[in-house]
Design a protein around this motif. Structure first.
Motif, PDB file in Angstrom:
ATOM      1  N   PRO A  99      54.730  49.519  47.528  1.00  0.00           N
ATOM      2  CA  PRO A  99      55.816  50.466  47.815  1.00  0.00           C
ATOM      3  C   PRO A  99      56.069  51.431  46.667  1.00  0.00           C
ATOM      4  N   GLU A 100      55.920  50.957  45.440  1.00  0.00           N
ATOM      5  CA  GLU A 100      56.138  51.810  44.273  1.00  0.00           C
ATOM      6  C   GLU A 100      55.078  52.920  44.187  1.00  0.00           C
ATOM      7  N   GLU A 101      53.849  52.597  44.555  1.00  0.00           N
ATOM      8  CA  GLU A 101      52.789  53.602  44.539  1.00  0.00           C
ATOM      9  C   GLU A 101      53.044  54.676  45.593  1.00  0.00           C
ATOM     10  N   VAL A 102      53.524  54.251  46.743  1.00  0.00           N
ATOM     11  CA  VAL A 102      53.845  55.216  47.803  1.00  0.00           C
ATOM     12  C   VAL A 102      54.995  56.107  47.358  1.00  0.00           C
ATOM     13  N   ARG A 103      55.957  55.518  46.665  1.00  0.00           N
ATOM     14  CA  ARG A 103      57.101  56.293  46.178  1.00  0.00           C
ATOM     15  C   ARG A 103      56.646  57.365  45.189  1.00  0.00           C
ATOM     16  N   VAL A 104      55.702  57.015  44.325  1.00  0.00           N
ATOM     17  CA  VAL A 104      55.164  57.988  43.370  1.00  0.00           C
ATOM     18  C   VAL A 104      54.497  59.147  44.115  1.00  0.00           C
ATOM     19  N   LEU A 105      53.733  58.843  45.145  1.00  0.00           N
ATOM     20  CA  LEU A 105      53.089  59.891  45.938  1.00  0.00           C
ATOM     21  C   LEU A 105      54.130  60.805  46.585  1.00  0.00           C
ATOM     22  N   ARG A 106      55.177  60.208  47.131  1.00  0.00           N
ATOM     23  CA  ARG A 106      56.225  60.995  47.777  1.00  0.00           C
ATOM     24  C   ARG A 106      56.926  61.890  46.765  1.00  0.00           C
ATOM     25  N   ASP A 107      57.205  61.356  45.585  1.00  0.00           N
ATOM     26  CA  ASP A 107      57.853  62.151  44.538  1.00  0.00           C
ATOM     27  C   ASP A 107      56.960  63.302  44.084  1.00  0.00           C
ATOM     28  N   MET A 108      55.649  63.058  44.051  1.00  0.00           N
ATOM     29  CA  MET A 108      54.717  64.119  43.660  1.00  0.00           C
ATOM     30  C   MET A 108      54.795  65.288  44.638  1.00  0.00           C
ATOM     31  N   VAL A 109      54.825  64.995  45.921  1.00  0.00           N
ATOM     32  CA  VAL A 109      54.909  66.054  46.931  1.00  0.00           C
ATOM     33  C   VAL A 109      56.182  66.873  46.722  1.00  0.00           C
ATOM     34  N   THR A 110      57.281  66.173  46.466  1.00  0.00           N
ATOM     35  CA  THR A 110      58.561  66.854  46.257  1.00  0.00           C
ATOM     36  C   THR A 110      58.541  67.707  44.990  1.00  0.00           C
ATOM     37  N   ASP A 111      58.093  67.128  43.900  1.00  0.00           N
ATOM     38  CA  ASP A 111      58.114  67.819  42.606  1.00  0.00           C
ATOM     39  C   ASP A 111      57.154  69.003  42.567  1.00  0.00           C
ATOM     40  N   ASP A 112      56.027  68.876  43.262  1.00  0.00           N
ATOM     41  CA  ASP A 112      55.009  69.926  43.187  1.00  0.00           C
ATOM     42  C   ASP A 112      55.425  71.215  43.884  1.00  0.00           C
ATOM     43  N   ARG A 113      56.486  71.178  44.671  1.00  0.00           N
ATOM     44  CA  ARG A 113      56.966  72.401  45.324  1.00  0.00           C
ATOM     45  C   ARG A 113      57.411  73.441  44.293  1.00  0.00           C
ATOM     46  N   ALA A 114      57.802  72.977  43.126  1.00  0.00           N
ATOM     47  CA  ALA A 114      58.248  73.897  42.074  1.00  0.00           C
ATOM     48  C   ALA A 114      57.088  74.643  41.429  1.00  0.00           C
ATOM     49  N   LEU A 115      55.845  74.246  41.750  1.00  0.00           N
ATOM     50  CA  LEU A 115      54.667  74.817  41.086  1.00  0.00           C
ATOM     51  C   LEU A 115      53.909  75.794  41.975  1.00  0.00           C
ATOM     52  N   ILE A 116      54.440  76.101  43.139  1.00  0.00           N
ATOM     53  CA  ILE A 116      53.706  76.881  44.145  1.00  0.00           C
ATOM     54  C   ILE A 116      53.193  78.218  43.601  1.00  0.00           C
ATOM     55  N   ASP A 117      53.944  78.856  42.705  1.00  0.00           N
ATOM     56  CA  ASP A 117      53.537  80.169  42.202  1.00  0.00           C
ATOM     57  C   ASP A 117      52.656  80.093  40.956  1.00  0.00           C
ATOM     58  N   ASP A 118      52.228  78.896  40.577  1.00  0.00           N
ATOM     59  CA  ASP A 118      51.397  78.712  39.385  1.00  0.00           C
ATOM     60  C   ASP A 118      50.133  77.949  39.775  1.00  0.00           C
ATOM     61  N   PRO A 119      49.053  78.664  40.154  1.00  0.00           N
ATOM     62  CA  PRO A 119      47.834  78.010  40.651  1.00  0.00           C
ATOM     63  C   PRO A 119      47.241  76.987  39.692  1.00  0.00           C
ATOM     64  N   LYS A 120      47.254  77.277  38.388  1.00  0.00           N
ATOM     65  CA  LYS A 120      46.666  76.332  37.433  1.00  0.00           C
ATOM     66  C   LYS A 120      47.486  75.049  37.366  1.00  0.00           C
ATOM     67  N   ALA A 121      48.808  75.190  37.345  1.00  0.00           N
ATOM     68  CA  ALA A 121      49.663  74.002  37.331  1.00  0.00           C
ATOM     69  C   ALA A 121      49.528  73.234  38.640  1.00  0.00           C
ATOM     70  N   MET A 122      49.400  73.968  39.746  1.00  0.00           N
ATOM     71  CA  MET A 122      49.211  73.324  41.048  1.00  0.00           C
ATOM     72  C   MET A 122      47.890  72.562  41.076  1.00  0.00           C
ATOM     73  N   ALA A 123      46.844  73.134  40.485  1.00  0.00           N
ATOM     74  CA  ALA A 123      45.540  72.476  40.461  1.00  0.00           C
ATOM     75  C   ALA A 123      45.617  71.166  39.679  1.00  0.00           C
ATOM     76  N   ARG A 124      46.327  71.187  38.535  1.00  0.00           N
ATOM     77  CA  ARG A 124      46.486  69.957  37.754  1.00  0.00           C
ATOM     78  C   ARG A 124      47.289  68.921  38.532  1.00  0.00           C
ATOM     79  N   ALA A 125      48.359  69.369  39.195  1.00  0.00           N
ATOM     80  CA  ALA A 125      49.179  68.454  39.988  1.00  0.00           C
ATOM     81  C   ALA A 125      48.386  67.902  41.169  1.00  0.00           C
ATOM     82  N   ASN A 126      47.533  68.745  41.748  1.00  0.00           N
ATOM     83  CA  ASN A 126      46.709  68.316  42.874  1.00  0.00           C
ATOM     84  C   ASN A 126      45.754  67.202  42.461  1.00  0.00           C
ATOM     85  N   ARG A 127      45.157  67.353  41.267  1.00  0.00           N
ATOM     86  CA  ARG A 127      44.267  66.301  40.775  1.00  0.00           C
ATOM     87  C   ARG A 127      45.026  64.992  40.553  1.00  0.00           C
ATOM     88  N   ARG A 128      46.245  65.102  40.019  1.00  0.00           N
ATOM     89  CA  ARG A 128      47.059  63.896  39.804  1.00  0.00           C
ATOM     90  C   ARG A 128      47.389  63.214  41.128  1.00  0.00           C
TER      91      ARG A 128
END
Length: 216
Positions: A99-128
């Protein structure tokens, strides 16, 4: 007592520089320049370059080493393998993730919305995000194979997340993947991730053909 963070070795520093686009396909790598940049002696740099050449991430151009590039067929082959292996990882994550791993994935989706206008940061977040799914599969041999795939992906000159509209679509696809993992629907999780990789490949092909505009 403060524990110092582990130092990256020359191999991983050069690999990361290729992965983040500091060194692009066709760029020449010079021992002395790399030693100065990373603050290490030329011996570990030389060993790292030899290792990267053995892994086909660098190629010989006369006496020089340059960053390798992927032709169309190699790119297509890489995406086929990536889609199947990542689909399997998502399938297994839906079965075995804590459950904790799933929670981390869910938080990543939420947090990554702040990076939409930064392709390089989005690429790093995507790899994570993808790495977290790999780990959540709880299959060490699959993780090892995916590490090899991602190492080859460092040879791509651009990220598909640089395409206009792609970051928003990718996050929606990530959301669908996590939802399937959350509900334990292994088949849906695998299919959602394979579809995600397929869409990324289509976007990359359109970018390479000049059909799409970019954010950068």
């Amino acid at each position: 007592m403060t524990i110092a963070a582990p130092q990256k070795d020359a191999y991983h520093m050069i690999l990361e520089a290729i992965d983040t686009g500091d060194y692009k396909p066709g760029d020449r790598l010079v021992e002395s320049d790399l030693a100065e940049r990373f603050g290490v002696s030329r011996t570990p740099i030389r060993e790292a370059l030899q290792r990267l050449e053995t892994q086909s991430l660098l190629t010989r151009d006369g006496r020089s080493l340059i960053v390798s590039s992927l032709d169309h067929n190699q790119l297509a082959e890489l995406y086929v393998v990536r889609a199947e292996l990542e689909g399997l990882a998502a399938n297994l994550a839906a079965r075995h993730a804590a459950p904790e791993e799933v929670r981390v994935l869910r938080d990543m989706v939420t947090d990554d919305r702040a990076l939409i206008d930064d392709p390089k940061a989005m690429a790093r977040a995507n790899r994570r995000f993808h790495k977290q799914i790999h780990l959540a599969s709880h299959n060490r041999f699959l993780v090892q194979q995916l590490d090899l795939v991602y190492r080859s992906m460092a040879l791509m000159a651009t990220t598909s997340l640089a395409a206009l509209g792609r970051p928003e679509d990718a996050l929606a696809e990530h959301d669908a993947i996590v939802t399937a993992i959350e509900t334990g629907d292994a088949e849906a999780a695998g299919e959602a991730l394979r579809a995600h990789i397929s869409k990324a490949f289509v976007t990359r092909l359109k970018l390479d053909s000049g059909e799409l505009g970019t954010l950068i």
